[in-house]
Design a protein around this motif. Structure first.
Motif, mmCIF file in Angstrom:
data_model
loop_
_atom_site.group_PDB
_atom_site.id
_atom_site.type_symbol
_atom_site.label_atom_id
_atom_site.label_comp_id
_atom_site.label_asym_id
_atom_site.label_seq_id
_atom_site.Cartn_x
_atom_site.Cartn_y
_atom_site.Cartn_z
ATOM 1 N N ALA A 122 0.940 -1.083 -0.023
ATOM 2 C CA ALA A 122 0.048 -0.066 -0.004
ATOM 3 C C ALA A 122 0.818 1.207 -0.104
ATOM 4 O O ALA A 122 2.198 1.178 0.469
ATOM 5 C CB ALA A 122 -0.936 0.239 1.218
ATOM 6 N N THR A 123 0.487 2.340 -0.314
ATOM 7 C CA THR A 123 0.861 3.441 -0.372
ATOM 8 C C THR A 123 -0.141 4.599 0.521
ATOM 9 O O THR A 123 -1.209 4.395 0.291
ATOM 10 C CB THR A 123 1.440 4.247 -1.624
ATOM 11 O OG1 THR A 123 -0.025 4.139 -2.507
ATOM 12 C CG2 THR A 123 2.544 3.424 -2.434
ATOM 13 N N ILE A 124 0.664 5.466 1.110
ATOM 14 C CA ILE A 124 -0.208 6.528 1.751
ATOM 15 C C ILE A 124 0.431 7.874 1.635
ATOM 16 O O ILE A 124 1.724 8.069 1.818
ATOM 17 C CB ILE A 124 -0.522 6.164 3.186
ATOM 18 C CG1 ILE A 124 -1.290 6.920 3.788
ATOM 19 C CG2 ILE A 124 0.661 5.915 3.872
ATOM 20 C CD1 ILE A 124 -2.006 6.827 5.265
ATOM 21 N N GLU A 125 -0.273 8.814 1.551
ATOM 22 C CA GLU A 125 0.327 10.173 1.530
ATOM 23 C C GLU A 125 0.501 10.854 2.881
ATOM 24 O O GLU A 125 -0.751 10.913 3.474
ATOM 25 C CB GLU A 125 -0.500 11.374 0.572
ATOM 26 C CG GLU A 125 0.171 12.573 0.296
ATOM 27 C CD GLU A 125 -0.587 13.541 -0.310
ATOM 28 O OE1 GLU A 125 -1.332 14.159 -0.030
ATOM 29 O OE2 GLU A 125 -0.749 12.868 -1.865
ATOM 30 N N VAL A 126 1.631 11.027 3.392
ATOM 31 C CA VAL A 126 1.500 11.443 4.896
ATOM 32 C C VAL A 126 2.272 12.723 5.022
ATOM 33 O O VAL A 126 3.245 13.058 4.252
ATOM 34 C CB VAL A 126 2.474 10.480 5.841
ATOM 35 C CG1 VAL A 126 2.823 10.830 7.085
ATOM 36 C CG2 VAL A 126 1.802 9.096 5.439
ATOM 37 N N THR A 127 1.862 13.785 5.880
ATOM 38 C CA THR A 127 2.302 14.971 6.207
ATOM 39 C C THR A 127 2.988 14.933 7.542
ATOM 40 O O THR A 127 2.019 14.407 8.493
ATOM 41 C CB THR A 127 1.183 15.945 6.011
ATOM 42 O OG1 THR A 127 0.588 16.142 4.783
ATOM 43 C CG2 THR A 127 1.725 17.391 6.255
ATOM 44 N N SER A 128 4.119 14.963 7.840
ATOM 45 C CA SER A 128 4.918 14.657 9.205
ATOM 46 C C SER A 128 5.556 15.972 9.401
ATOM 47 O O SER A 128 5.941 16.949 8.595
ATOM 48 C CB SER A 128 5.676 13.483 9.232
ATOM 49 O OG SER A 128 6.565 13.912 8.019
ATOM 50 N N ARG A 129 5.678 16.241 10.554
ATOM 51 C CA ARG A 129 6.498 17.514 11.290
ATOM 52 C C ARG A 129 7.417 16.945 12.044
ATOM 53 O O ARG A 129 7.449 16.147 13.054
ATOM 54 C CB ARG A 129 5.436 18.323 12.040
ATOM 55 C CG ARG A 129 6.283 19.690 12.425
ATOM 56 C CD ARG A 129 5.343 20.524 13.357
ATOM 57 N NE ARG A 129 4.168 21.103 12.505
ATOM 58 C CZ ARG A 129 2.870 20.922 12.910
ATOM 59 N NH1 ARG A 129 2.523 20.627 14.212
ATOM 60 N NH2 ARG A 129 2.074 21.460 11.974
ATOM 61 N N VAL A 130 8.732 17.280 11.778
ATOM 62 C CA VAL A 130 9.879 16.757 12.700
ATOM 63 C C VAL A 130 10.244 18.286 12.972
ATOM 64 O O VAL A 130 11.001 19.035 12.277
ATOM 65 C CB VAL A 130 10.818 16.001 11.639
ATOM 66 C CG1 VAL A 130 12.331 15.842 12.501
ATOM 67 C CG2 VAL A 130 10.346 14.840 11.198
ATOM 68 N N GLU A 131 10.307 18.079 14.288
ATOM 69 C CA GLU A 131 10.618 19.589 15.072
ATOM 70 C C GLU A 131 9.770 20.659 14.367
ATOM 71 O O GLU A 131 8.165 20.441 14.216
ATOM 72 C CB GLU A 131 11.886 19.874 15.120
ATOM 73 C CG GLU A 131 12.587 18.809 15.921
ATOM 74 C CD GLU A 131 14.224 19.007 16.125
ATOM 75 O OE1 GLU A 131 14.892 19.849 15.277
ATOM 76 O OE2 GLU A 131 14.625 18.630 17.289
ATOM 77 N N ASP A 132 10.155 21.684 13.772
ATOM 78 C CA ASP A 132 9.309 22.650 13.179
ATOM 79 C C ASP A 132 9.223 22.570 11.575
ATOM 80 O O ASP A 132 8.398 23.372 10.874
ATOM 81 C CB ASP A 132 9.848 24.045 13.407
ATOM 82 C CG ASP A 132 9.531 24.296 15.070
ATOM 83 O OD1 ASP A 132 8.354 23.831 15.481
ATOM 84 O OD2 ASP A 132 10.402 25.212 15.723
ATOM 85 N N ASN A 133 9.851 21.539 10.880
ATOM 86 C CA ASN A 133 9.741 21.229 9.409
ATOM 87 C C ASN A 133 8.522 20.373 9.166
ATOM 88 O O ASN A 133 8.483 19.286 9.387
ATOM 89 C CB ASN A 133 11.339 20.850 9.236
ATOM 90 C CG ASN A 133 11.025 20.777 7.571
ATOM 91 O OD1 ASN A 133 10.469 21.307 6.741
ATOM 92 N ND2 ASN A 133 12.287 19.848 7.369
ATOM 93 N N GLU A 134 7.594 20.889 8.341
ATOM 94 C CA GLU A 134 6.514 19.989 7.955
ATOM 95 C C GLU A 134 6.675 19.750 6.409
ATOM 96 O O GLU A 134 7.172 20.350 5.695
ATOM 97 C CB GLU A 134 5.112 20.873 8.212
ATOM 98 C CG GLU A 134 3.937 19.759 7.856
ATOM 99 C CD GLU A 134 2.627 20.461 8.350
ATOM 100 O OE1 GLU A 134 2.424 20.391 9.541
ATOM 101 O OE2 GLU A 134 2.226 21.167 7.533
ATOM 102 N N GLU A 135 6.379 18.455 5.997
ATOM 103 C CA GLU A 135 6.704 17.885 4.853
ATOM 104 C C GLU A 135 5.658 16.804 4.424
ATOM 105 O O GLU A 135 5.274 16.057 5.250
ATOM 106 C CB GLU A 135 8.179 17.239 4.768
ATOM 107 C CG GLU A 135 8.607 16.931 3.339
ATOM 108 C CD GLU A 135 9.930 16.425 3.451
ATOM 109 O OE1 GLU A 135 10.005 15.100 3.094
ATOM 110 O OE2 GLU A 135 10.901 17.015 3.652
ATOM 111 N N THR A 136 5.345 16.820 3.318
ATOM 112 C CA THR A 136 4.339 15.804 2.884
ATOM 113 C C THR A 136 5.011 14.875 1.742
ATOM 114 O O THR A 136 5.878 15.403 0.677
ATOM 115 C CB THR A 136 3.147 16.572 2.024
ATOM 116 O OG1 THR A 136 2.460 17.307 3.040
ATOM 117 C CG2 THR A 136 2.186 15.325 1.657
ATOM 118 N N SER A 137 4.963 13.485 1.884
ATOM 119 C CA SER A 137 5.629 12.488 0.987
ATOM 120 C C SER A 137 4.731 11.366 0.952
ATOM 121 O O SER A 137 3.762 11.083 1.953
ATOM 122 C CB SER A 137 6.958 12.296 1.512
ATOM 123 O OG SER A 137 6.694 11.747 3.002
ATOM 124 N N THR A 138 5.024 10.427 0.052
ATOM 125 C CA THR A 138 4.127 9.221 -0.061
ATOM 126 C C THR A 138 5.180 8.381 0.784
ATOM 127 O O THR A 138 6.503 8.029 0.660
ATOM 128 C CB THR A 138 4.207 8.838 -1.468
ATOM 129 O OG1 THR A 138 3.359 9.805 -2.237
ATOM 130 C CG2 THR A 138 3.403 7.544 -1.621
#
Length: 156
Positions: A122-138
């Motif tokens: 499966a694939t899922i689009e995830v938006t994650s925040r590491v410390e104050d940096n937010e990024e969206t990736s598959t």
């Protein structure tokens, strides 16, 4: 003597003064209704447990959250039971944002996008925040041992 009648006659009573007859019937009816409702709740719980109402998307999202917690604690090299077989830490979905040996970073999953399930992958689009940096990736997932596990990003 008066003409009111013999002294042996009982005095006339007013029908509004007589106490109402009490019965147990309303209590029995209420108890039966309560038992039927509780029985229905128990029967529903047995026939349709909550675990069966969880979708594959929910299970995948849970695996992503678990991976983020483990990565926060262990860094880019999580324990083997937290990832799919053959996991390479350098190709982790969080690898570009976590340095080797780095632990204790605050990792938060802020949003999920669409999930695409294809059999055991499966694939899922995830938006994650590491410390104050937010990024969206598959993120790529693999279903193994009855659970969804996070896998490596494909080689680009």
């Amino acid at each position: 003597m008066s003409d009111s009648g013999p002294a042996d006659d009982p005095a006339a009573t007013d029908p509004d003064d007589t106490p109402a007859r009490r019965t147990i019937t309303p209590f029995v009816v209420a108890a039966v209704i309560a038992v039927l409702i509780l029985g229905g709740i128990l029967l529903t719980g047995l026939l349709a447990p909550v675990e069966k109402n969880v979708t594959e998307s929910d299970r995948i999202a849970g695996a992503v959250r678990d991976f983020a917690q483990v990565s926060s604690r262990y860094g880019p090299e999580p324990p083997r039971e937290a990832v799919c077989p053959g996991f390479v830490p350098a190709r982790s979905p969080l690898a570009p944002r976590l340095q080797p040996g780095e632990t204790g970073k605050d990792i938060e999953i802020t949003r999920f996008g669409p999930v695409q399930v294809n059999g055991e992958t499966a694939t899922i689009e995830v938006t994650s925040r590491v410390e104050d940096n937010e990024e969206t990736s598959t993120w790529w997932m693999f279903h193994t041992d009855g659970e969804w596990k996070v896998c490596n990003r494909p080689v680009e």
